[in-house]
Design a protein around this motif. Sequence first.
Motif, PDB file in Angstrom:
ATOM      1  N   ASN A   1     -88.462 -11.805 -38.279  1.00 32.81           N
ATOM      2  CA  ASN A   1     -87.646 -12.567 -37.337  1.00 32.81           C
ATOM      3  C   ASN A   1     -88.168 -13.996 -37.190  1.00 32.81           C
ATOM      4  OD1 ASN A   1     -85.548 -12.775 -35.264  1.00 32.81           O
ATOM      5  ND2 ASN A   1     -87.248 -12.870 -33.816  1.00 32.81           N
TER       6      ASN A   1
ATOM      7  N   LEU B   1     -85.034 -12.114 -41.035  1.00 33.35           N
ATOM      8  CA  LEU B   1     -84.295 -11.013 -40.417  1.00 33.35           C
ATOM      9  C   LEU B   1     -82.794 -11.302 -40.352  1.00 33.35           C
ATOM     10  CD1 LEU B   1     -84.799  -8.227 -39.130  1.00 33.35           C
ATOM     11  CD2 LEU B   1     -84.955  -9.371 -36.911  1.00 33.35           C
TER      12      LEU B   1
ATOM     13  N   LYS C   1     -93.944  -6.102 -38.634  1.00 34.63           N
ATOM     14  CA  LYS C   1     -93.158  -6.460 -39.816  1.00 34.63           C
ATOM     15  C   LYS C   1     -91.803  -7.020 -39.390  1.00 34.63           C
ATOM     16  CE  LYS C   1     -95.332  -2.853 -42.642  1.00 34.63           C
ATOM     17  NZ  LYS C   1     -95.131  -1.562 -43.356  1.00 34.63           N
ATOM     18  N   ILE C   2     -91.232  -6.427 -38.347  1.00 35.30           N
ATOM     19  CA  ILE C   2     -89.953  -6.919 -37.830  1.00 35.30           C
ATOM     20  C   ILE C   2     -90.151  -8.268 -37.153  1.00 35.30           C
ATOM     21  CG2 ILE C   2     -88.130  -6.482 -36.138  1.00 35.30           C
ATOM     22  CD1 ILE C   2     -88.477  -3.488 -36.714  1.00 35.30           C
TER      23      ILE C   2
ATOM     24  N   GLU D   1     -84.585  -4.416 -44.957  1.00 37.68           N
ATOM     25  CA  GLU D   1     -86.012  -4.106 -44.826  1.00 37.68           C
ATOM     26  C   GLU D   1     -86.331  -3.624 -43.416  1.00 37.68           C
ATOM     27  OE1 GLU D   1     -88.266  -7.496 -46.045  1.00 37.68           O
ATOM     28  OE2 GLU D   1     -87.600  -7.375 -48.140  1.00 37.68           O
ATOM     29  N   ALA D   2     -85.709  -4.244 -42.416  1.00 37.92           N
ATOM     30  CA  ALA D   2     -85.932  -3.829 -41.028  1.00 37.92           C
ATOM     31  C   ALA D   2     -85.424  -2.407 -40.803  1.00 37.92           C
ATOM     32  CB  ALA D   2     -85.246  -4.798 -40.071  1.00 37.92           C
TER      33      ALA D   2
ATOM     34  N   TYR E   1     -84.870  -6.289 -33.700  1.00 36.02           N
ATOM     35  CA  TYR E   1     -83.979  -5.437 -34.497  1.00 36.02           C
ATOM     36  C   TYR E   1     -83.215  -4.530 -33.532  1.00 36.02           C
ATOM     37  CZ  TYR E   1     -82.217  -2.436 -38.199  1.00 36.02           C
ATOM     38  OH  TYR E   1     -81.387  -1.747 -39.048  1.00 36.02           O
TER      39      TYR E   1
ATOM     40  N   ALA F   1     -90.790  -5.300 -32.132  1.00 37.46           N
ATOM     41  CA  ALA F   1     -89.631  -4.725 -32.822  1.00 37.46           C
ATOM     42  C   ALA F   1     -88.321  -5.030 -32.118  1.00 37.46           C
ATOM     43  CB  ALA F   1     -89.803  -3.207 -32.945  1.00 37.46           C
TER      44      ALA F   1
ATOM     45  N   GLN G   1     -82.378  -7.530 -43.010  1.00 40.01           N
ATOM     46  CA  GLN G   1     -81.823  -6.421 -42.233  1.00 40.01           C
ATOM     47  C   GLN G   1     -82.083  -5.083 -42.926  1.00 40.01           C
ATOM     48  OE1 GLN G   1     -79.846  -6.147 -39.125  1.00 40.01           O
ATOM     49  NE2 GLN G   1     -81.095  -7.994 -38.858  1.00 40.01           N
TER      50      GLN G   1
END
Length: 219
Positions: free
Chosen positions: A124, A129, A119-120, A137-138, A184, A181, A135
């Motif tokens: 991105n 992102l 998801k991240i 949501e991350a 993030y 990930a 941000q």
Amino acid sequence: MLKIYGVYKSRTTRVLWLVEELGIPFELVPVIQAYKLKDQTAADARLNTRSPEFLAVNPMGSIPTIEDDELVLNESLAQTLYVARKTGGPIGPRDLNEEAQMLQWSLFAATSIETDALKISMANASGKLASEEGQAEAAEVAKVLARPFGVLEAHFSHNDYTVGGRFTVADINLAEVVRYAQAYQPLLDAHPKTAEWLARVQARPGFKAMWEKRLAEVE
């Protein structure tokens, strides 16, 4: 010769990183994801995951797939574990105990980290992102990942590598999932030992060679 179906901008990076580390010959058959093509069925369409020729090899229409003699494997984690074990050397398991640990960490990555980490990665890749909404949501995804990343943090607080005190295929399988990930930064900041391990394995010439080819790949 080992035949690998896929492209660098896909999960194929797992097995492509491995063969860079092993220095073994292979044939890459470029198969692009069908969703990246405007008309995947056009007469002049590139070989893709919905092409009949590829579906004859992998009915699920997913990449990567490998062929080695008469063996066909369609799941990337099985592919890397198989190639490492067959090739031998320090990157593969030395005994049944290590093989079990490598399998456990690989499945842990796939079942406990990958879905949420993706998801991240997707946020991105789409540019989302970089927004406030992205941000936020991350940050919510990071809360879910805190538990499995906590397991990694505890492990890498006492181990430089995943299994056996050395770089192995388990590091490739795990790192290629954790990488989703990586964009993030707060998640890595909260797990510094995991971040150190990821930086350590991504500093290897094998990863760098694979990543350079990924960046150069034309879609």
